[in-house]
Design an enzyme around this catalytic site. Structure first.
Site, PDB file in Angstrom:
ATOM      1  N   HIS A 171       1.032  -1.024  -0.455  1.00  0.00           N
ATOM      2  CA  HIS A 171      -0.184   0.242  -0.175  1.00  0.00           C
ATOM      3  C   HIS A 171       0.179   1.108  -0.274  1.00  0.00           C
ATOM      4  O   HIS A 171       1.371   1.191   0.646  1.00  0.00           O
ATOM      5  CB  HIS A 171      -0.754  -0.130   1.024  1.00  0.00           C
ATOM      6  CG  HIS A 171      -2.693  -0.610   1.151  1.00  0.00           C
ATOM      7  ND1 HIS A 171      -3.085  -0.687   0.429  1.00  0.00           N
ATOM      8  CD2 HIS A 171      -3.006  -1.410   1.468  1.00  0.00           C
ATOM      9  CE1 HIS A 171      -3.952  -1.376   0.337  1.00  0.00           C
ATOM     10  NE2 HIS A 171      -3.718  -2.778   1.410  1.00  0.00           N
ATOM     11  N   CYS A 245       0.463   1.659  -5.782  1.00  0.00           N
ATOM     12  CA  CYS A 245      -0.874   2.671  -6.725  1.00  0.00           C
ATOM     13  C   CYS A 245      -0.138   4.283  -6.885  1.00  0.00           C
ATOM     14  O   CYS A 245       1.422   4.876  -5.855  1.00  0.00           O
ATOM     15  CB  CYS A 245      -2.005   2.991  -5.903  1.00  0.00           C
ATOM     16  SG  CYS A 245      -3.134   0.978  -5.855  1.00  0.00           S
ATOM     17  N   ARG A 254      -0.036   2.556 -12.433  1.00  0.00           N
ATOM     18  CA  ARG A 254       1.283   2.225 -10.649  1.00  0.00           C
ATOM     19  C   ARG A 254       2.241   2.296 -10.804  1.00  0.00           C
ATOM     20  O   ARG A 254       2.807   2.792 -12.062  1.00  0.00           O
ATOM     21  CB  ARG A 254       0.996   0.523 -11.514  1.00  0.00           C
ATOM     22  CG  ARG A 254      -0.182  -0.457 -11.141  1.00  0.00           C
ATOM     23  CD  ARG A 254      -0.931  -0.490  -9.699  1.00  0.00           C
ATOM     24  NE  ARG A 254      -1.822  -1.372  -9.309  1.00  0.00           N
ATOM     25  CZ  ARG A 254      -3.201  -0.180  -9.055  1.00  0.00           C
ATOM     26  NH1 ARG A 254      -3.236   1.197  -9.531  1.00  0.00           N
ATOM     27  NH2 ARG A 254      -3.919  -1.208  -8.772  1.00  0.00           N
TER      28      ARG A 254
END
Length: 262
Positions: A171, A245, A254
């Site tokens: 993340h 991300c 990405r």
């Protein structure tokens, strides 16, 4: 006889606290707006602060467990192959038939119907440049791996230190955000991956600042972007790929960082 003069007593009607219908509608609407604002603020605090606190605590505890295991020679070795979790999307790393619709950093559904299933970590990643120390677990399931603050390994990618592409996801925002600052990495920055048997060192070589979520080429054994073919490699080596991300607080694209084993 004199006519009696009747005195009229004025009647005063109290209207305090009584609002007209339009005023009451406005008051109720204002209360609803304030209530919604408070609820939204609490949701933001939960997402941006509380999930980070929980995930970082979980990941930090797992790192300490692994360090103890490595010192004592306990479990934690990397198996011969990393298999997808039950219920995950098709692996985007198949060299023979990469799925054009697969998202190499998509969060897959974790197995189990209640709680977060245990997904034991097997390695520790350290990136001194951005002050990161985090556990690495098998798979990229959202509930079972990524939301716990772990870094997840894509199924069917190479083992740490081996020839091929050791590809990881994490993340960038919320849930521990281990890859929050990998955009700061540049050529020459060091990355360490510690397992029970050895510590492998990689050096950042190239960065792909933005590509499609469906660019499965970036995690192939010899990584090369399918969207931007000028980014990538043409010869086998021991690669490490970090994906997350981008831009922040968005999953539109990405960010990819490639490193090579020293």
């Amino acid at each position: 006889m004199r006519a009696r003069v009747r005195e009229r007593v004025p009647v005063v009607v109290q209207t305090r606290g009584v609002r007209s219908t339009p005023a009451r509608v406005l008051w109720v609407g204002a209360e609803a707006v304030v209530t919604c604002g408070v609820v939204l603020m609490l949701l933001v605090v939960h997402q941006l602060w509380w999930t980070n606190q929980q995930a970082r605590a979980d990941a930090g505890a797992q790192v300490r467990v692994l360090e103890r295991e490595f010192r004592s020679g306990g479990e934690g070795e990397f198996p011969a192959a990393v298999e997808p979790e039950s219920g995950t999307a098709p692996s985007p790393s198949s060299p023979s038939n990469p799925s054009p619709s697969a998202d190499p950093t998509a969060s897959s559904r974790a197995s189990g119907s209640a709680g977060r299933p245990a997904t034991p970590a097997y390695a520790i990643i350290r990136i001194p440049r951005i002050g990161l120390t985090a556990p690495i677990a098998r798979g990229v399931g959202k509930r079972s791996v990524l939301d716990r603050g772990y870094v997840g390994q894509y199924p069917n990618t190479a083992a740490p230190g081996r020839t091929g592409n050791f590809a990881l996801a994490g993340h960038r925002n919320t849930h521990g955000e281990p890859f929050r600052y990998i955009n700061r990495l540049g050529k020459g920055d060091r990355i360490q991956v510690q397992t029970r048997d050895a510590t492998y060192e990689y050096v950042v070589d190239r960065v792909l600042a933005q590509t499609s979520p469906r660019d499965t080429g970036v995690i192939q054994p010899v990584p090369r972007s399918l969207v931007k073919p000028s980014y990538g490699y043409s010869q086998p080596d021991a690669y490490l790929t970090l994906t997350t991300c981008t831009p922040e607080f968005s999953s539109a694209y990405r960010l990819v960082v490639w490193a090579k084993r020293v």
